[in-house]
Design an enzyme around this catalytic site. Structure first.
Site, PDB file in Angstrom:
ATOM      1  N   CYS A  35      -6.499  -1.413 -46.772  1.00 50.27           N
ATOM      2  CA  CYS A  35      -6.144  -0.032 -46.428  1.00 50.27           C
ATOM      3  C   CYS A  35      -7.318   0.902 -46.708  1.00 50.27           C
ATOM      4  O   CYS A  35      -7.902   0.879 -47.792  1.00 50.27           O
ATOM      5  CB  CYS A  35      -4.931   0.399 -47.243  1.00 50.27           C
ATOM      6  SG  CYS A  35      -4.454   2.115 -46.966  1.00 50.27           S
TER       7      CYS A  35
ATOM      8  N   CYS B 296       5.338   7.622 -40.038  1.00 48.69           N
ATOM      9  CA  CYS B 296       6.644   7.219 -40.574  1.00 48.69           C
ATOM     10  C   CYS B 296       7.447   8.435 -41.002  1.00 48.69           C
ATOM     11  O   CYS B 296       8.621   8.561 -40.688  1.00 48.69           O
ATOM     12  CB  CYS B 296       6.454   6.266 -41.749  1.00 48.69           C
ATOM     13  SG  CYS B 296       8.015   5.671 -42.451  1.00 48.69           S
TER      14      CYS B 296
ATOM     15  N   CYS C 225      10.582  -0.763 -37.849  1.00 51.74           N
ATOM     16  CA  CYS C 225      10.418  -0.232 -36.480  1.00 51.74           C
ATOM     17  C   CYS C 225       9.057  -0.566 -35.887  1.00 51.74           C
ATOM     18  O   CYS C 225       8.869  -0.561 -34.694  1.00 51.74           O
ATOM     19  CB  CYS C 225      10.653   1.273 -36.447  1.00 51.74           C
ATOM     20  SG  CYS C 225       9.284   2.257 -37.087  1.00 51.74           S
TER      21      CYS C 225
ATOM     22  N   CYS D  63      -1.892   1.917 -37.319  1.00 48.57           N
ATOM     23  CA  CYS D  63      -2.929   1.542 -38.291  1.00 48.57           C
ATOM     24  C   CYS D  63      -4.225   1.150 -37.571  1.00 48.57           C
ATOM     25  O   CYS D  63      -4.214   0.295 -36.696  1.00 48.57           O
ATOM     26  CB  CYS D  63      -2.449   0.375 -39.152  1.00 48.57           C
ATOM     27  SG  CYS D  63      -3.698  -0.146 -40.355  1.00 48.57           S
TER      28      CYS D  63
ATOM     29  N   ASN E 208       1.156  -4.475  -6.423  1.00 47.01           N
ATOM     30  CA  ASN E 208       0.275  -3.551  -5.733  1.00 47.01           C
ATOM     31  C   ASN E 208       0.207  -2.275  -6.583  1.00 47.01           C
ATOM     32  O   ASN E 208       0.716  -2.232  -7.701  1.00 47.01           O
ATOM     33  CB  ASN E 208       0.804  -3.275  -4.319  1.00 47.01           C
ATOM     34  CG  ASN E 208      -0.316  -2.877  -3.368  1.00 47.01           C
ATOM     35  OD1 ASN E 208      -1.119  -2.011  -3.673  1.00 47.01           O
ATOM     36  ND2 ASN E 208      -0.370  -3.528  -2.207  1.00 47.01           N
TER      37      ASN E 208
ATOM     38  N   CYS F  30       4.237   2.082 -37.859  1.00 49.08           N
ATOM     39  CA  CYS F  30       3.059   2.114 -38.731  1.00 49.08           C
ATOM     40  C   CYS F  30       2.078   1.017 -38.345  1.00 49.08           C
ATOM     41  O   CYS F  30       0.863   1.234 -38.306  1.00 49.08           O
ATOM     42  CB  CYS F  30       3.466   1.990 -40.190  1.00 49.08           C
ATOM     43  SG  CYS F  30       4.410   0.497 -40.577  1.00 49.08           S
TER      44      CYS F  30
ATOM     45  N   CYS G 130       0.844  -1.201   0.000  1.00 47.01           N
ATOM     46  CA  CYS G 130       0.000   0.000   0.000  1.00 47.01           C
ATOM     47  C   CYS G 130       0.882   1.255   0.000  1.00 47.01           C
ATOM     48  O   CYS G 130       1.666   1.458   0.915  1.00 47.01           O
ATOM     49  CB  CYS G 130      -0.901  -0.035   1.226  1.00 47.01           C
ATOM     50  SG  CYS G 130      -2.040   1.335   1.258  1.00 47.01           S
TER      51      CYS G 130
END
Lengths: 464, 461
Positions: free
Chosen positions: B345, B355, B405, B412, B200, B408, B135
């Site tokens: 798409c 990007c 990476c 999306c 916790n 994107c 706590c």
């Protein structure tokens, strides 16, 4: 500016609309209140969150004024309503009107990527949410520009003229806006049914534009009270946003008993309580104005309202969503039907004699030309007939000495007419394609920038 | 049908879902109702030292219209009299012999105080004891809760006192408000605890009211840090869970872990199990929606286990822990590139801007003829949905330049539209640890790194 109804607009242009419930509104207006209720703050936020915030968004592309739609919606989501309205009105000074009258299904909402899942963002209603926020609070976002010492006359206080005047005012030019009617706003004030846009909205926008230093002179008509020569003499530039002419004639016997659709709509906005409506009402024509006129008749209590159109369902000029709306309102349609005579007894309409039509070869408009089927005449009992078969081409053009194209004012890329220092925009130049409020706004805005550029060039040349 | 029952350090329950020690387990009546709904167990709201609570004790973080992505609280341990809690605990256990009833306890850091509370809990017939060392607010100012959990030595000492007195299983609940959760877990193991539970709540300030400039929530003009919990903390909990689950000392001790922190759905539950949790505790989602969510938790988990061929919970527990690794052991030659499915798409272009503005500038907008087009390539008179949508260009990844990476993929909005396709890099697998062991200069000298990249055809634009 003269004769703004005081009940509608307070001293600071603060609107009274939006404070009443839809039910109350309908009771007071006899069912002629705005069809779509305003979104609550919560509804607007939830809808705004749903927007994907597309980049280089198709809704912005589709909008004739190219409002940064995702930008203004994102600002609703964050609670920046003033910023949201600024984004809208930087691109479209009549954003509050366009939020209501735009055929969004054909424009922004029709282009929304979420149509892929059948649920586009309610862009129009969000735009109304943001712009109403301003007008309900009397907030002013724009100021007159630093005075340039140049003076521009704008003729016609419809959407094109107002947008042009506003842009010129923000650029610092002194603008005088001439309007032949008692109130500014053009079709927004007189020709859009209250179900879509209350008069107060159009008038509040005009008042906001007046505060940009635009001197609005109503009851002043070109050709009657002022001449183009005098305006060219007195001003550095003149913009004509004179719209279209009146309704064309049907050219059939009994025509004098037929109500004019635009006049009918105008009365529904200003004195609905004085209108008398028949039980068996026919509207001739199948454009959006015809649907509006029919809707008014229906809402004012006509037992049956039928639209007569000489071509088929496929050729009708009304937007598909308007057609669907009319069907829901309980309006009937008779296609391939041409009125040939209005029947009357003692000056009261008793019926319409019609002839059945069939579709022939494509005409100049590319649509199948309707031809009467000989011997197919028949009579429909009627007690009221309204015509809404479009507007005539702009008037006065020959008198003004303007070069024309298909009967409309001819302009170049910079909205210049054939007369030096005279520009034009809006419905009066719309020689091709459909005309709309939002396109007129874009014309006015771009023409103002063109005028500014031309005035700037003159300044630069004089300085050399 | 998968068997969802568990035996967690000797504590049995018909399913792995326990209510965490928190407001939902404040009273016997609530726990009766939860068990009727189908919960497998409940950790009673912490009992122990006398306390007084305040109003406006819960704050919450809402995100884009989703309410309570996280909650924070300054509620203390149970403010009901100790005797009442103990009496109800005994009643609940009598009524529900097949469910797990666990007492959470927190008393002053004195051996006699702990011995006393352990004895009184055992008298109720409870199945186990959870030691609340977590706590983070209020109690910690009095030398309890996270004040204990943050110091491994205290943690170990108090756990020893408890273990000397206890005959039922003891779970040590750990605080996440530490730089490394492993040392306190090891301390619990050294002291002989039967299990640990985590996490916790996390220290947090929810926000500031922009009208009044008060802290949210406002407690009589003041506010302060409270314990943060709910869906937003799940990734933090999974990290700490896996850190403990893969620690050699904990594995050696065979200490089971009760996992919690943001579990709302059976999917969350399955992930906690896969990363080593042997039982699951739930709080915020129950505070949001009520006990009824147990139905989907049980049914969803069971169906998923059936689909995957897992017969028991034990088959699932820890199954993905071996995949948790350190950066130095990742294969540097692993290569993936983003691929955009033109059929799926919707052309929102969120991948394009993410990007181009913030990643590696390897997504282009390409028109129907395969030409690259600039955003906003339309004139001021463009107009209408046809013009805007008919020729709207498609975002296309230049795979040669894509570093994989995965930004994107993450932005999306359409499921399955962007995939990360594994492609051969043409290089043999090598980890950073292997590389720098063989060629230490690569890790210390940019010229050496440049040579290494040239030799291996690694081009970073």
């Amino acid at each position: 500016m003269s004769r703004l109804p005081e009940a509608a607009v307070t001293r600071r242009g603060r609107l009274n609309y939006g404070k009443r419930s839809v039910k109350e509104e309908n009771r007071q207006t006899g069912g002629l209140g705005e069809v779509l209720p305003p979104l609550s703050a919560h509804e607007a936020r939830v809808e705004a969150y749903r927007c994907l915030y597309c980049y280089d968004a198709p809704c912005t592309h589709a909008c004739p004024t190219h409002i940064d739609v995702p930008g203004f919606i994102k600002k609703i989501a964050t609670g920046n309503l003033r910023g949201s309205a600024r984004t809208i009105m930087e691109a479209n000074i009549l954003g509050a009107t366009c939020a209501r009258v735009c055929p969004v299904e054909e424009l922004c909402e029709g282009a929304c990527v979420l149509n892929a899942e059948g649920r586009p963002i309610m862009i129009g209603r969000l735009q109304r949410h943001a712009t109403d926020h301003l007008f309900e609070r009397g907030i002013r976002l724009f100021r007159p520009g630093r005075p340039t010492g140049r003076r521009v006359a704008v003729v016609g206080a419809g959407p094109a003229g107002l947008a042009c005047a506003a842009e010129l005012g923000r650029l610092g030019h002194a603008v005088t806006l001439f309007e032949k009617r008692p109130l500014p706003g053009g079709l927004s004030t007189y020709g859009i049914i209250v179900l879509r846009e209350p008069v107060e909205v159009a008038l509040a926008e005009a008042e906001m534009i007046a505060e940009l230093g635009v001197d609005i002179r109503t009851d002043t008509e070109l050709g009657r009270d002022v001449t183009l020569e005098a305006l060219r003499e007195e001003y550095d530039a003149v913009f004509l946003g004179i719209g279209l002419g009146g309704s064309p004639d049907l050219g059939i016997p009994g025509e004098e008993l037929v109500e004019d659709g635009l006049a009918w709509i105008e009365r529904s906005k200003f004195e609905p309580e004085k209108m008398t409506v028949g039980d068996e009402v026919y509207v001739i024509g199948a454009g959006n104005t015809a649907i509006d006129a029919a809707t008014i008749a229906r809402r004012l209590g006509a037992e049956r309202v039928t639209i007569l159109y000489r071509r088929s369902e496929r050729e009708m000029p009304a937007y598909r969503h308007e057609y669907a709306f009319a069907r829901k309102e309980g309006i009937d349609f008779r296609f391939l039907t041409q009125p040939v005579r209005i029947l009357a007894t003692d000056g009261r309409i008793t019926g319409i004699e019609c002839v059945r039509m069939r579709l022939g070869k494509a005409d100049a408009s590319g649509r199948a030309a309707p031809e009467p089927v000989s011997g197919s005449e028949f009579t429909l009992p009627a007690d009221q007939v309204i015509k809404a078969i479009g507007q005539k081409k702009p008037e006065l053009l020959a008198d003004l000495g303007l070069a024309t194209e298909k009967g409309y004012v001819r302009v170049d890329e910079a909205y210049r007419t054939s007369i030096e220092k005279v520009y034009a925009g809006g419905d009066c130049i719309r020689a091709v394609g459909a005309a709309s409020t939002v396109m007129a706004v874009q014309d006015g805005k771009l023409a103002a920038r063109a005028i500014d550029a031309d005035l700037g060039l003159a300044t630069a040349a004089a300085a050399e | 049908m998968a068997d969802l029952s568990i035996d967690f350090a000797g504590i049995k329950s018909p399913n792995p879902f326990w209510l965490a020690s928190a407001p939902p387990t404040n009273s016997g009546a609530q726990i009766h109702k939860a068990f009727e709904a189908g919960w497998g167990g409940a950790v009673w709201k912490t009992i122990g030292a006398p306390v007084l609570n305040v109003s406006n004790r819960y704050g919450a973080w809402h995100y884009n219209g989703h309410k309570m992505l996280a909650i924070n609280n300054v509620e203390l341990i149970s403010d009901r009299p100790l005797e009442v809690n103990l009496r109800e605990m005994a009643e609940v256990k009598r009524a529900w012999p097949d469910r797990a009833v666990i007492a959470s306890a927190m008393v002053e850091s004195k051996p006699e105080a702990w011995r006393d509370i352990v004895r009184r809990i055992e008298d109720t017939g409870a199945d186990g004891i959870e030691l609340n060392y977590g706590c983070p607010h209020g109690m910690s100012e009095r030398g309890m809760g996270s004040a204990v959990g943050q110091v491994p030595e205290y943690c170990e000492q108090i756990t020893r006192w408890v273990m000397e007195a206890a005959s039922i299983p003891v779970i040590v609940k750990l605080t996440p408000n530490v730089t490394d959760i492993v040392p306190p877990a090891r301390a619990a193991a050294r002291a002989g605890a039967n299990a640990v539970s985590l996490i916790n709540t996390i220290n947090s300030i929810i926000g500031v009211d922009l009208d009044s400039l008060e802290i949210i929530p406002n407690i009589g003009g003041k506010g302060g840090h409270g314990g943060y919990a709910g869906p937003a903390v799940k990734p933090i909990a999974l990290n700490m869970l896996s850190a403990v689950a893969r620690d050699p000392e904990i594995r050696e001790a065979g200490l089971p872990i009760s996992g919690m922190g943001g579990i709302e759905t059976w999917r969350d539950a399955a992930e906690f199990l896969l990363l080593g949790a042997g039982s699951l505790q739930v709080c915020t989602s129950v505070m949001h929606y009520g006990f009824r969510i147990i139905e989907d938790l049980v049914e969803g988990l069971s169906s998923w286990m059936d689909d995957k061929g897992f017969a028991t919970i034990a088959d699932v527990v820890g199954r993905s822990v071996h995949r948790i690794s350190d950066f130095k052991d990742f294969d540097l030659s692993f290569r993936a590139v983003a691929r955009i499915d033109p059929e799926k798409c919707i052309r929102c272009d969120l991948c394009y801007i993410a990007c181009n503005d913030t990643a590696h500038q390897c997504i282009d907008l390409v028109d129907g003829e395969g030409r690259k087009v600039a955003p906003g390539s339309y004139g001021p008179r463009a107009n209408g949905k046809e013009a805007a949508t008919a020729d709207r260009p498609l975002p296309v990844v230049r795979e040669a330049d894509c570093v994989g990476c995965r930004l994107c993929y993450n932005v999306c909005p359409i499921d399955g539209c962007i995939t990360m396709a594994e492609v051969p890099s043409g290089r043999p697998p090598v980890t950073w640890a292997e590389l720098t062991a063989a060629r230490p200069e690569v890790g210390s000298d940019w010229e050496a790194m440049k040579r290494y990249r040239q030799e291996n055809g690694i081009d970073i634009h």
